[in-house]
Motif scaffolding. Structure first.
Motif: not given
Ligand code: SF4
Length: 462
Positions: A54, A166, A221-222, A248, A250, A257
């Protein structure tokens, strides 16, 4: 039993009740695998250990237009690059594309590609916005008692914890806040801010009716692992909060990730487990729009969450040229089920600035719903909803009070949210019959069409 009775037992396979299955119906199991990214010249020498990391994905995510266009050099025509360049100049969203996402796009036919369509705008495809568009079409800010907390439904609130993602999607409903300012839009600020978060927790604590909190943004995700924990512990500690969902995108754009960011995945797992200990539900909500976004890497990531007992639900946005056919939506729904992601909602596309080419009609949504229902188990079949512009919340697409296919105006009510209010959804003008298009060409007709729809809804038998 006598020997003569044994002799009448039929031999061979039982008669077939159903004809053999068409192999095409199992296409949902054919996931992209191997080192598919190497066909992109920029990633031709990238090994699996790098591509699956990731940190490598985040470090090599493309965050500005010149870099994106440079990565595409040699893959696409000059005309395509110029078209994309002009498209970004007019876009309300900033740019962020992971190498994983870039490598899933079919660059041999980028104009038609459903993934390119979602993330790389082409000026030549843009269509004027609908005249009824409003930048915050869901009126999330109107229902914010604290900046970044929308309390619309009685028992549920939406916590916008941060404003980064992301990836940046062209069609983001929250383009009023998400990402950095663009030439087109100055954003409402929702940065990570501990004081703001504390005010949010205080508000939730003060409202005993709130049982269900969505943690979104931006994108969970962030959040750093300690922020996942901080939010999780604060909300789990509020007696009346019973359900939490980390939202998310993501898994659709960087499943790596979940596989390699142990600190993040472990933090999420601990909140889920702590929730379970307290008899509270903590789940992950995600956002796949096209079956090609689900690969063998996604499957490994979802397997890991499955092993940890983490429920994942999906919310898809219905988009023209992406997933607006029964075949594509059926494939997506089955593929999600195959990797243990529950297909929860399909949203009829919100009215969002700069993406009128992505919207389709309510009628298309109704046809798709009809086409997919019965294709798999009912609990794995998404509900198709309209998020009623103006703050009505999610309404079953079939529950309109009135729908005029000529003007494209549909009318919804939301008795449990705002009793007595009527909400209007508008099909894209360019997909209306000629008579509807010519009425929208005359601004004096706009309010009249809305009032006609309101009156027809009021007169409709209930
Ligand atoms: S990931 Fe979600 S919040 Fe972020 S840009 Fe895409 S749609 Fe918007």
């Amino acid at each position: 039993m006598s020997d003569s009775k044994l002799a009448v037992v039929p031999q061979g396979p039982p008669p077939a009740l159903k004809p053999p299955v068409d192999p095409a119906t199992l296409a949902h199991r054919a996931l992209a695998g191997g080192d598919f990214w190497r066909r992109i010249p920029t990633y031709a020498n990238v090994g699996a250990s790098e591509f699956l990391d990731h940190r490598w994905q985040a470090k090599h995510s493309i965050t500005n237009i010149p870099k994106l266009l440079a990565a595409l050099e040699g893959l696409v025509s000059e005309a395509f690059i110029a078209d994309a360049q002009r498209g970004f100049e007019r876009a309300p969203m900033s740019v962020r594309v992971s190498p994983y996402l870039l490598s899933l796009i079919d660059w041999a036919d980028p104009v038609a590609d459903p993934l390119r369509t979602q993330f790389v705008p082409l000026a030549s495809r843009l269509i004027p916005d609908h005249p009824r568009l409003d930048l915050d079409s869901l009126h999330e800010r109107a229902d914010m008692p604290v900046p970044g907390l929308t309390h619309r439904y009685v028992d549920k609130a939406l916590f916008l914890a941060l404003d980064t993602c992301p990836v940046y999607c062209r069609f983001c409903t929250r383009s009023y806040a998400v990402g950095i300012d663009t030439e087109e839009v100055s954003k409402f600020q929702l940065k990570v801010n501990v004081d703001r978060w504390q005010k949010t927790f205080d508000y939730i604590r003060s409202r005993p009716e709130l049982e269900d909190i969505v943690i979104s943004g931006g994108d969970a995700y962030q959040l750093r692992p300690e922020q996942i924990t901080q939010i999780g512990e604060a909300l789990l500690g509020i007696e009346h909060v019973r359900r939490m969902r980390y939202a998310t995108k993501g898994p659709a754009v960087m499943p790596q990730k979940i596989l390699t960011d142990d600190a993040w995945t472990d933090a999420l797992t601990r909140v889920v487990e702590e929730g379970r200990r307290r008899h509270k539900e903590v789940v992950l909500h995600t956002h796949f729009n096209h079956p090609r976004e689900i690969t063998e890497i996604t499957r490994s990531a979802m397997d890991k969450l499955c092993e940890r007992g983490i429920t994942v639900r999906n919310q898809t946005v219905l988009q023209r040229g992406v997933n607006d056919s029964v075949e594509t939506m059926m494939l997506l729904v089955r593929r999600l089920g195959y990797v243990n992601v529950h297909p929860y909602y399909v949203y009829v596309h919100d009215l969002v600035k700069g993406v009128e080419d992505l919207r389709t009609t309510l009628d298309t949504a109704l046809e798709i719903e009809k086409g997919i229902r019965g294709g798999t188990a009912g609990f794995n079949t998404p509900t198709v909803v309209v998020d009623a512009p103006g703050g009505g919340g999610k309404r079953d697409a079939h529950s309109y009070e009135h729908y005029d296919r000529m003007t494209g105006v549909s009318v919804f009510t939301a008795p449990a949210v705002h009793p007595g209010e009527r909400y209007f959804y508008f099909d894209p003008i360019h997909l209306l019959p000629p008579e509807g298009q010519s009425r929208w060409a005359d601004p004096a007709e706009h309010a009249r069409m809305v009032e006609e729809a309101r009156a027809a809804a009021a007169a409709a038998p209930h």
